[in-house]
Design a protein around this motif. Structure first.
Motif, PDB file in Angstrom:
ATOM      1  N   ALA B 242      34.760  35.268  37.144  1.00 47.62           N
ATOM      2  CA  ALA B 242      35.000  34.980  35.748  1.00 47.62           C
ATOM      3  C   ALA B 242      33.860  34.399  35.121  1.00 47.62           C
ATOM      4  O   ALA B 242      33.450  34.934  34.174  1.00 47.62           O
ATOM      5  CB  ALA B 242      36.096  33.877  35.732  1.00 47.62           C
ATOM      6  N   ALA B 243      33.171  33.615  35.540  1.00 49.28           N
ATOM      7  CA  ALA B 243      31.852  33.176  35.022  1.00 49.28           C
ATOM      8  C   ALA B 243      30.846  34.325  34.820  1.00 49.28           C
ATOM      9  O   ALA B 243      30.149  34.425  33.724  1.00 49.28           O
ATOM     10  CB  ALA B 243      31.078  32.200  36.040  1.00 49.28           C
ATOM     11  N   HIS B 244      30.621  35.083  35.806  1.00 50.26           N
ATOM     12  CA  HIS B 244      29.583  36.154  35.842  1.00 50.26           C
ATOM     13  C   HIS B 244      30.116  37.196  34.846  1.00 50.26           C
ATOM     14  O   HIS B 244      29.385  37.573  33.863  1.00 50.26           O
ATOM     15  CB  HIS B 244      29.818  36.989  37.144  1.00 50.26           C
ATOM     16  N   LEU B 246      31.704  36.435  31.942  1.00 55.86           N
ATOM     17  CA  LEU B 246      31.566  35.855  30.481  1.00 55.86           C
ATOM     18  C   LEU B 246      30.040  36.005  30.289  1.00 55.86           C
ATOM     19  O   LEU B 246      29.701  35.583  29.449  1.00 55.86           O
ATOM     20  CB  LEU B 246      32.110  34.402  30.577  1.00 55.86           C
TER      21      LEU B 246
END
Lengths: 244, 339
Positions: B242-244, B246
């Motif tokens: 998810a971080a990637h 975003l």
């Protein structure tokens, strides 16, 4: 002819020895909505993860708005401005409130000042009708609410295209509708989307293109009415008989 | 079926009765001895009166508390270590209140306690007190607080590099961690004390205390790294994806999303490591540094006060216990309010 938003050209992907994507080609114009369906293990999730660089392909090319998706060419920072992604398991950040979940990327990646990021976050929270939950934490929300927050979180980076990886598969049946409504609303606003899903209703209602994948290849790709009412491929016919 | 259940309950009751009996008699016995030694305790008078009384010798502590607590730190400047101890206690005290859980507290710990207080003890801008003169509780607190304060970030770095660093960094951190975990702290202290000077260029001298601190930092960083790595592995891959997606890069992803979750998961083992480090600093006795344990031992060897080891060791044991116990209570509190 305008440049396609997503252009996938003869892409191959191996996991170790196993070939999972076998020369897939696919393109999507701006504003189009595509739905990819198929049995599990057919490589459909992998395909959209390639677009977002969550997986790397070994052969072929993928372009997003004319930019080659390749770790040497494009950093994930640039890519994320164009491609948003929503996961089956929501993947909200549990240590942050809903509002902070939404504000994190705009603040740190787009370098928005906090008030502006907050305004943006509330704008998208209103859109998914969850502004009352801004100060709650993810574990206080239901599955459907979590998924809507995840959608809003991706939208906060104002992407050109949204990828959905089975957005309703982890939900209780009664929560599926609220997420689907959210997707339909987004589709009506003209967002380009690629959605991997088992929800055939969604495919009928919003898709411009429906693609059927099996064993790493796209077997059939057509408009919804052709796809559902005159499927050509035998494998698709049996698949549709089972799911409809 | 019901009969079996009843029997089981009966047996359970009997067992708990037995355990309570043992516990109560143990506590009673302990209480009896404490009260007896206090009742017979000597508050004033010389060593001889102490020996004959058979109770706890408070006059020994009255005579020696200063040496045990502060070692050979000059008497005229004693306010410095007192202030240092006081500020450590104050820091621990503040940490118990949620109200103070802000960036200021982290600032207080790292900037003030870890970086500034050694300079303060050394006497920045005033009369210098050589590090070799530091002793007792301030030395113990210095070694453990600065040790923990420096080894924690180093441990985070080692854990990240071991998990997903580039080839060279990855294997050097694996090598360091496994090497350090494979040897006892004592051997590292010996290395720091005896062998390290051979590796310094001529003319360069680093004080023995600082060398010991270096050994302690490396030792505890290896353990911290493994604890933290456990936490990193416990954060699901989905969070990183998810971080990637975003757009977060590696460092931002780790500092904003992965580490806050990982470090929280491993609070109990982290505090465990910190407490054992706090107590392990007493091993510096073998390279002749005068920490709290050493001063207690030396105080006993005064020919005037021979045979007072019980008093001396109970005194330092209580101090060690007070600190360790408040650490563990603090971790309990932090853990409960973060979940």
């Amino acid at each position: 002819m305008t440049k396609p938003l997503i252009l996938i050209d003869q892409v191959f992907k191996w996991y170790g020895e196993t070939l999972v994507i076998k020369g897939v080609s696919f393109n999507l114009e701006k504003g189009q909505k595509a739905v990819i369906c198929g049995p599990s293990g057919s490589g459909k999730s992998t395909l959209i993860r390639l677009i977002n660089q969550l997986e790397l392909y070994q052969k072929g090319n993928i372009w997003v708005e004319g930019i080659l998706v390749h770790p040497d060419v494009v950093s994930s920072q640039q890519l994320c401005q164009k491609v948003g992604m929503v996961f089956q398991q929501f993947n909200l950040f549990p240590h942050l409130s809903v509002l902070e979940n939404l504000m994190l990327a705009p603040c740190w990646i787009k370098k928005y000042p906090r008030p502006q990021a907050k305004e943006l976050a509330f704008f998208y929270l209103k859109k998914v009708q969850l502004e009352a939950f801004a100060y709650k934490y993810p574990n206080q929300l239901s599955g459907g609410q979590k998924q809507r927050v995840a959608i809003a979180r991706s939208l906060c980076m104002s992407p050109e295209i949204m990828l959905f990886d089975e957005p309703t598969s982890a939900l209780d049946p009664e929560m599926v509708k609220e997420v689907l409504d959210c997707l339909l609303e987004l589709a009506q606003e003209g967002m380009s989307m690629i959605c991997v899903t088992h929800e055939m209703g969604l495919a009928k209602e919003m898709a411009d293109i429906v693609a059927f994948m099996d064993e790493g290849v796209i077997l059939e790709m057509s408009k919804p009415q052709d796809f559902f009412y005159s499927p050509k491929h035998a494998r698709l016919q049996t698949f549709l008989e089972q799911v409809l | 079926m019901e009969l079996i259940n009843k029997n089981r309950q009966k047996r359970k009751k009997l067992f708990s009765l037995f355990v309570s009996f043992l516990l109560i008699s143990f506590l009673g016995l302990l209480g009896f001895f404490i009260l007896k030694s206090l009742w017979l305790g000597t508050w004033t008078g010389e060593a001889q009166t102490c020996r004959t009384s058979g109770g706890f010798c408070f006059s020994f502590l009255r005579e020696k508390w200063r040496y045990i607590l502060f070692g050979s730190y000059p008497d005229s400047l004693l306010w410095r270590p007192i202030l240092f101890i006081f500020s450590v206690i104050l820091g621990i005290f503040f940490s118990f209140f949620r109200f103070f859980w802000k960036k200021a507290l982290i600032f207080y710990y790292w900037i003030f306690l870890v970086l500034f207080s050694p300079l303060f003890l050394w006497g920045i801008g005033g009369e210098k007190v050589e590090i070799s003169l530091w002793g007792g509780l301030p030395l113990t607190l210095f070694l453990s607080f600065v040790g923990i304060g420096l080894s924690y970030p180093l441990g985070i770095f080692l854990a990240l590099m071991r998990r997903d660093g580039p080839f060279l960094l990855k294997y050097s951190s694996i090598f360091l961690i496994e090497l350090v975990r494979g040897v006892p702290l004592i051997s590292l202290l010996f290395m720091a004390s005896v062998m390290a000077p051979f590796f310094f260029p001529t003319g360069m001298e680093i004080n023995k205390t600082l060398r010991a601190l270096g050994a302690i930092v490396i030792f505890s960083a290896a353990y911290m790294a493994e604890v933290i790595r456990g936490g990193l592995n416990a954060v699901t891959q989905g969070q990183r994806e998810a971080a990637h997606s975003l757009g977060f890069g590696y460092w931002k992803m780790n500092f904003l999303i992965v580490l806050p979750q990982a470090l929280k998961i491993v609070i109990p083992p982290t505090v465990n490591t910190a407490i054992s480090l706090f107590k392990d600093t007493s091993l510096v006795i073998i390279i002749a540094l005068l920490d709290l344990m050493s001063t207690a031992k030396l105080a006993v060897s005064d020919p005037l006060w021979l045979g007072m080891s019980f008093e001396s060791y109970v005194f330092v044991a209580l101090i060690y216990f007070a600190f360790s116990f408040s650490f563990s209570q603090l971790s309990k509190k932090v853990e409960r309010s973060l979940s």
